[in-house]
Structures are given as structure tokens and as C-alpha cells.
Design an enzyme around this catalytic site. Sequence first.
Site, PDB file in Angstrom:
ATOM      1  N   HIS A 201       0.804  -1.233   0.000  1.00  0.00           N
ATOM      2  CA  HIS A 201       0.000   0.000   0.000  1.00  0.00           C
ATOM      3  C   HIS A 201       0.830   1.272   0.000  1.00  0.00           C
ATOM      4  CE1 HIS A 201       1.045   0.291   4.254  1.00  0.00           C
ATOM      5  NE2 HIS A 201       0.657   1.546   4.192  1.00  0.00           N
TER       6      HIS A 201
HETATM    7  C1  UD1 Z   1      -1.784   5.948   5.429  1.00  0.00           C
HETATM    8  C2  UD1 Z   1      -0.526   6.452   6.143  1.00  0.00           C
HETATM    9  C3  UD1 Z   1       0.476   5.323   6.253  1.00  0.00           C
HETATM   10  C4  UD1 Z   1      -0.129   4.080   6.858  1.00  0.00           C
HETATM   11  C5  UD1 Z   1      -1.399   3.720   6.104  1.00  0.00           C
HETATM   12  C6  UD1 Z   1      -2.084   2.526   6.742  1.00  0.00           C
HETATM   13  C7  UD1 Z   1       0.032   8.814   5.719  1.00  0.00           C
HETATM   14  C8  UD1 Z   1       0.935   9.730   5.010  1.00  0.00           C
HETATM   15  N1  UD1 Z   1       0.120   7.510   5.391  1.00  0.00           N
HETATM   16  O1  UD1 Z   1      -1.397   5.590   4.120  1.00  0.00           O
HETATM   17  O2  UD1 Z   1       1.548   5.747   7.070  1.00  0.00           O
HETATM   18  O3  UD1 Z   1       0.794   3.028   6.766  1.00  0.00           O
HETATM   19  O4  UD1 Z   1      -2.290   4.827   6.120  1.00  0.00           O
HETATM   20  O5  UD1 Z   1      -3.032   1.945   5.900  1.00  0.00           O
HETATM   21  O6  UD1 Z   1      -0.710   9.236   6.563  1.00  0.00           O
HETATM   22  N2  UD1 Z   1      -8.390   5.429   0.272  1.00  0.00           N
HETATM   23  C9  UD1 Z   1      -9.637   4.899   0.048  1.00  0.00           C
HETATM   24  N3  UD1 Z   1     -10.371   4.527   1.129  1.00  0.00           N
HETATM   25  C10 UD1 Z   1      -9.940   4.651   2.402  1.00  0.00           C
HETATM   26  C11 UD1 Z   1      -8.658   5.190   2.624  1.00  0.00           C
HETATM   27  C12 UD1 Z   1      -7.893   5.577   1.551  1.00  0.00           C
HETATM   28  O7  UD1 Z   1     -10.087   4.769  -1.084  1.00  0.00           O
HETATM   29  O8  UD1 Z   1     -10.662   4.293   3.345  1.00  0.00           O
HETATM   30  C13 UD1 Z   1      -7.594   5.857  -0.884  1.00  0.00           C
HETATM   31  C14 UD1 Z   1      -7.799   7.334  -1.188  1.00  0.00           C
HETATM   32  O9  UD1 Z   1      -7.819   7.518  -2.561  1.00  0.00           O
HETATM   33  C15 UD1 Z   1      -6.523   7.965  -0.661  1.00  0.00           C
HETATM   34  C16 UD1 Z   1      -5.499   6.844  -0.838  1.00  0.00           C
HETATM   35  O10 UD1 Z   1      -6.230   5.639  -0.629  1.00  0.00           O
HETATM   36  O11 UD1 Z   1      -6.191   9.132  -1.336  1.00  0.00           O
HETATM   37  C17 UD1 Z   1      -4.368   6.903   0.129  1.00  0.00           C
HETATM   38  O12 UD1 Z   1      -4.874   7.020   1.459  1.00  0.00           O
HETATM   39  P1  UD1 Z   1      -4.054   7.867   2.538  1.00  0.00           P
HETATM   40  O13 UD1 Z   1      -4.798   7.883   3.817  1.00  0.00           O
HETATM   41  O14 UD1 Z   1      -3.644   9.178   1.968  1.00  0.00           O
HETATM   42  O15 UD1 Z   1      -2.721   7.042   2.687  1.00  0.00           O
HETATM   43  P2  UD1 Z   1      -2.436   5.500   2.940  1.00  0.00           P
HETATM   44  O16 UD1 Z   1      -1.684   4.968   1.794  1.00  0.00           O
HETATM   45  O17 UD1 Z   1      -3.671   4.764   3.329  1.00  0.00           O
END
Ligand code: UD1
Length: 356
Positions: A201
Site C-alpha cells: 500500500h
Molecule cells: C496511510 C498512512 C500510512 C499508513 C497507512 C495505513 C500517511 C501519510 N500515510 O497511508 O503511514 O501506513 O495509512 O493503511 O498518513 N483510500 C480509500 N479509502 C480509504 C482510505 C484511503 O479509497 O478508506 C484511498 C484514497 O484515494 C486515498 C489513498 O487511498 O487518497 C491513500 O490514502 P491515505 O490515507 O492518503 O494514505 P495510505 O496509503 O492509506
Amino acid sequence: MKILTVIGARPQFIKAASFSHALKSNDMVEEVIVHTGQHYDQNMSKIFFDQLNIPHPTYRLDSGGKSHAAMTAYQLCEIEKILLLELPHFVILYGDTNSTLSGALSASKLNIPIVHIEAGLRSFNNNMPEEINRIVTDRLSKILFCPSQKAKNNLIKEGFENFDSEIYVVGDIMLDTIKLFTDNIKLVPPEKTPYIICTIHRQENTNKIERLKEIIEGINKIADSIKIIFPIHPRTLKIIDDFKIVLNNNIIVKDPMSYIEFINHIKHSEIVITDSGGIQKESFFMKKNCLVLREETEWEELVDLNYNRLCGFNKDKILKAFKERKNLRSNFNSLLYGEGNTSNQIIEILYNKFCD
Ligand code: UD1
């Protein structure tokens, strides 16, 4: 004593679960929970609150799906308003996500003491957003709870002993959660045949398409010899779909799993392959070796002691690490991260400090 906890992403729900549970038996402490909404899908958020009995957040923000800057800025403004209303004695932050960073910035500007759980970790790679988040949060925190001596040593090397903060080594709170929720239940093998559990991820791996393709090629080759269960983060799924990356038929793609389902999959796996930080340790706690799809890790001791192997994102290196898995250490008796009583240690220290 009133505390305010800021959480927003999956690993923070897992860490907060055991801490909130330990607080329940202490009626001198009132906990207010702010969920930033960074993770918002049912399987990325609600499922953890339900399964791990985390109290309902008092405040629920809507910061998911935004850029780093937009997410942090939005959270910063909203958390500040909440802090001014609630006036907690201190703010509890976990780990290194954007929600951790905005909690730290908002609280420090209002002079509310910050307690950082999982302090002192370093990957020494500033290209990771998490490294920036943890450095800033540590520096702004009043009380730093480290999971290991190595984490404390990192802080000392950065001069923290000269700062106005206190450092304690209390073990790893994720071990509390594993013990609390899986010690007393029977974990039945989820698959009939041997399998690997794999997750990808991290933005450094998913957002560089050539890198993701290389990793998938390595995983595809491993899947020629063993089934791979692949619970997939929504972003990784989207990129694999958008770029039509082909997965081996022996890779079983699943929705993100609940906590207990995932721990159960680790427990019965042949080996774990991941780029997650928390899963490197959860593998260790469940006595499984782990191949890490990164070039460095903040959990260095697990690599130094030959439990885990760094294999970066080169397909041949990933395959070689898998073929050499029997050389990894299989005696998991070490108490590297304590005994699973981190939450109670933290509560006792905070109570003595703030309730005198
Ligand atoms: C975040 C944390 C990371 C952690 C991870 C655990 C930061 C910078 N990163 O990364 O340290 O290891 O969480 O999982 O804070 N999205 C969805 N649904 C959701 C959540 C996310 O579709 O419920 C998609 C969205 O398009 C989003 C992308 O995933 O933009 C990334 O999500 P984000 O929370 O920015 O970062 P993670 O990769 O999940």
C-alpha cells in the site's frame, strides 16, 4: 483528567483499541476521540471500531482522499477548533500518519502537551511522508513513549535529552492489541492449502508505476509455486486496474480484512510479504518471518536478528528472498518489544504526572 486522542488511519485504530480498553477500567480519565476520516471506507475504518470495541469518536472529520497538504491543512483547522472547545490536559497521538502530524501541529500551537505513542522510529528516508510526520511529531511532543531501546537511542542521537521532553521505553502497543483480541479465541486456518499473505500500500511503491510492476512481477513468480492471499488497499487496487497490471491466477485478491481475520491469516501463513510497518511486527508477534518490500525499515532490529528480510522492489531479489526463506530465524522467543502491557504502563506514567 481529560485526554484527547487523534486517530484517522487503520494502524491507529489498532493501537488505540488497547489503550481505550485499558482506560475503560479507570474512571478518573475521560477520553475524547477525534477521527479525522483519513481512512473512511467501511473495511478501512468502521470494521475496526466494531470488532475492537473502540468507543465511538466524539468528533468525526472528513479529510479522506485529499492531497497531503490539503488533508493536513483541513485537519489542522478542524482539530484546533475541537481543542479549544474541549481543553484536554493532553493530546494522545499514535505513529506517523498525516493525522498524527496535524494533531501535533494543532496541539503544540495551543501549548497543549502532546503524548506520542510509538516515538523515536526512523527509516532515515525523508522521501517517505511518514518519516517527516514522525520527526516533527517527536520534536513537538512533551512525553515520548518508545517501543524499543533502539527507538530511544534514535532520539538521544538527535539531542532529545537536551529538550524539554521525557522519554520512556514501554514496549509496543500493537502487542497489547494482539494479546487482548486473539489470545483467548481459537484461530482456525482460513485456507486448506499453504499460502502466503501479502499486502502492498505504501505510496513509494504504488505511485511509481514501474516500481509497482516490478514488485508484482516478483510476486507473480512466487505465485507459480504457492497461493498468495492479497487483501488489497483501495489505492493499490485502483492503480492495478488503471494500468491493467496482470496478476498470476494463483494470487487471490480480497477486500481489506478485519483485524482478527488478518491476524489469523498471518498466523497460518507460510510467510508474510508486505511493505507495511505494522505488519512487520505483527508477523514477529505471530511467529512468522516477513519479507519487506522496501529498502529500509524503521523496525531494523527484526532485520538485524534475521527474522525479516529487506528485499526492496527488485523482482529477482524478491524471488531470491522467498527461495531462501528457510535461512531466516525460526526461534521467536525474544521479548524485543515488551510483554504486551504497554497501555497500562503509559496510563500509570501519565496519571502520576497529570493527577498529582
Ligand atoms: C496511510 C498512512 C500510512 C499508513 C497507512 C495505513 C500517511 C501519510 N500515510 O497511508 O503511514 O501506513 O495509512 O493503511 O498518513 N483510500 C480509500 N479509502 C480509504 C482510505 C484511503 O479509497 O478508506 C484511498 C484514497 O484515494 C486515498 C489513498 O487511498 O487518497 C491513500 O490514502 P491515505 O490515507 O492518503 O494514505 P495510505 O496509503 O492509506
